[in-house]
Scaffold this motif. Sequence first.
Motif, short mmCIF file in Angstrom:
data_model
loop_
_atom_site.label_atom_id
_atom_site.label_comp_id
_atom_site.label_asym_id
_atom_site.label_seq_id
_atom_site.Cartn_x
_atom_site.Cartn_y
_atom_site.Cartn_z
N THR A 173 -57.15 8.03 -17.57
CA THR A 173 -55.70 8.02 -17.79
C THR A 173 -54.99 8.75 -16.65
OG1 THR A 173 -55.88 10.05 -19.08
CG2 THR A 173 -55.96 7.95 -20.29
N SER A 202 -45.29 5.86 -16.91
CA SER A 202 -46.73 5.90 -16.59
C SER A 202 -47.52 6.64 -17.66
CB SER A 202 -46.94 6.57 -15.22
OG SER A 202 -46.73 7.96 -15.29
N GLY A 210 -50.05 4.77 -19.96
CA GLY A 210 -51.41 5.21 -19.67
C GLY A 210 -52.12 5.79 -20.88
#
Length: 510
Positions: free
Chosen positions: A397, A10, A14
């Motif tokens: 983000t 992630s 991100g």
Amino acid sequence: MADKEAFFKSITEGYATKGDAITLGAAMLDGETLTNAFVKIPLKTLNRHGLIAGATGTGKTKTLQILAENLSEKGIPVLLMDMKGDLSGIAQPSPGHAKIEERHEKIGIPFTAKKFPVEILSISDQEGVRLRATVSEFGPVLLSRIMDLTETQSGIVSVIFKYCDDNKLPLLDLKDFKKMLQYTTDEGKEELSKDYGRISTASTGAILRKIVELEQQGADLFFGEKSFETEDLLRIDENGMGYINIIRLTDIQDRPKMFSTFMLSLLAEIYATFPEQGDSGRPELVIFIDEAHLIFKEASSALLNQIESIVKLIRSKGVGLYFVTQNPTDVPDGVLSQLGLKIQHALRAFTAKDRKAIKLTAENYPISEYYKTDEVLTSLGIGEALVSALSEKGIPTPLAATMLRAPMSRMDVLEDSELKELTDNSKLIKKYSEVVDRESAYELLNKKIEIAEREEVKAKAAKEKEAAEKSSSRSASRKSSKSTQSIWVKTLTSPTVIRSVLGILGKMMR
């Protein structure tokens, strides 16, 4: 225990960037730094403003230093407000340390010591390039808001500026403005009331007291010439590195009015002079405002509205604003909502009020399945922070507790000899060192008053002369009349005349 692989994925997805970016550090999970899980800030979004917050001693200033260095390295000039006096070391390379090497090994990037091109600026008597602006450049609206004037008083300020424009009276410093205030209610009262309306003495007195308050905070050093040209903040050195302009403000921490006056003037001038950039892919200038609560301290609602407007508009000029303060609550909600990057260092909970503030702060960040944000906020170490940024597409983000990289330059102040060498070699100091006091409203009004006084003295003397001449003429006339009367009396009462009269009367009786 959170899924480390899912978290790593992630973060890397991100914070992935196609364009140029600044690497802040690596993400952390459950107290462990994940090597190569880089937290990056795209250059494209750095004009979306930001916040660096955290308790004293948690590393806010070093984070500011990291960002400034990396921006300079990429050819982007920076302006720093140095309230504590500990940023001048950017001009010298870091001496290095085993702990720094260890930190960078965990992050997954090599450490390089480096110095950066630095220009020292000042708005007081401290060493550095003197920053000044004229009262005319400041303008009636901003000046009124800084002084928190009423609508009536603001109207008077606008009238004064209009009168000075119409009569070619330059308003350069506070001395000029004070002289104009005096003139509007004394010698020039009738002249101004004829063309601009009557001006209340009570209102000008109130404005004058506000001016004196500004002077007591040192504003008389700021207002004047030679005005600082904002394009001098955009210099690039011979190696393609952006200059880091450091404004030393250690001696005005207790003068919030002076600080906010200067900041608003500078931001307004930058907005007025910088061209529109649109979506250029990188900022033209990034400004870091340390101890940002001083801008908002004692600010009126009108002044806060002005700040909020500038924050909203200035990013279109390619300028990013970054506020550095202890708590996000130091920044008004209207400004806070405009900040795309948030770097939150540790907060300390010593009281129930502190715990409430931490819960409120946690709500400013994206919800994360990997963190209990309010708990992480109290457990972060020095040089660690929660980061929430904007991707290249403008999307927030993933929230990342981050082990921040170390500054490449010295994390300490310059010695006196180093500072002297830096200022001695400055081209801008030579340009702005001379204080210019050309003929302006103060001198021109004094001349006008002197001429009026001389004319008045001449007119008075002429009237007195005319009155004296009239008095002399009347006196001479009276003397002439008396003389004639005297002659007639003498003639009529002379023995010859009497005898003649008596002789005539005797003949008539015979």
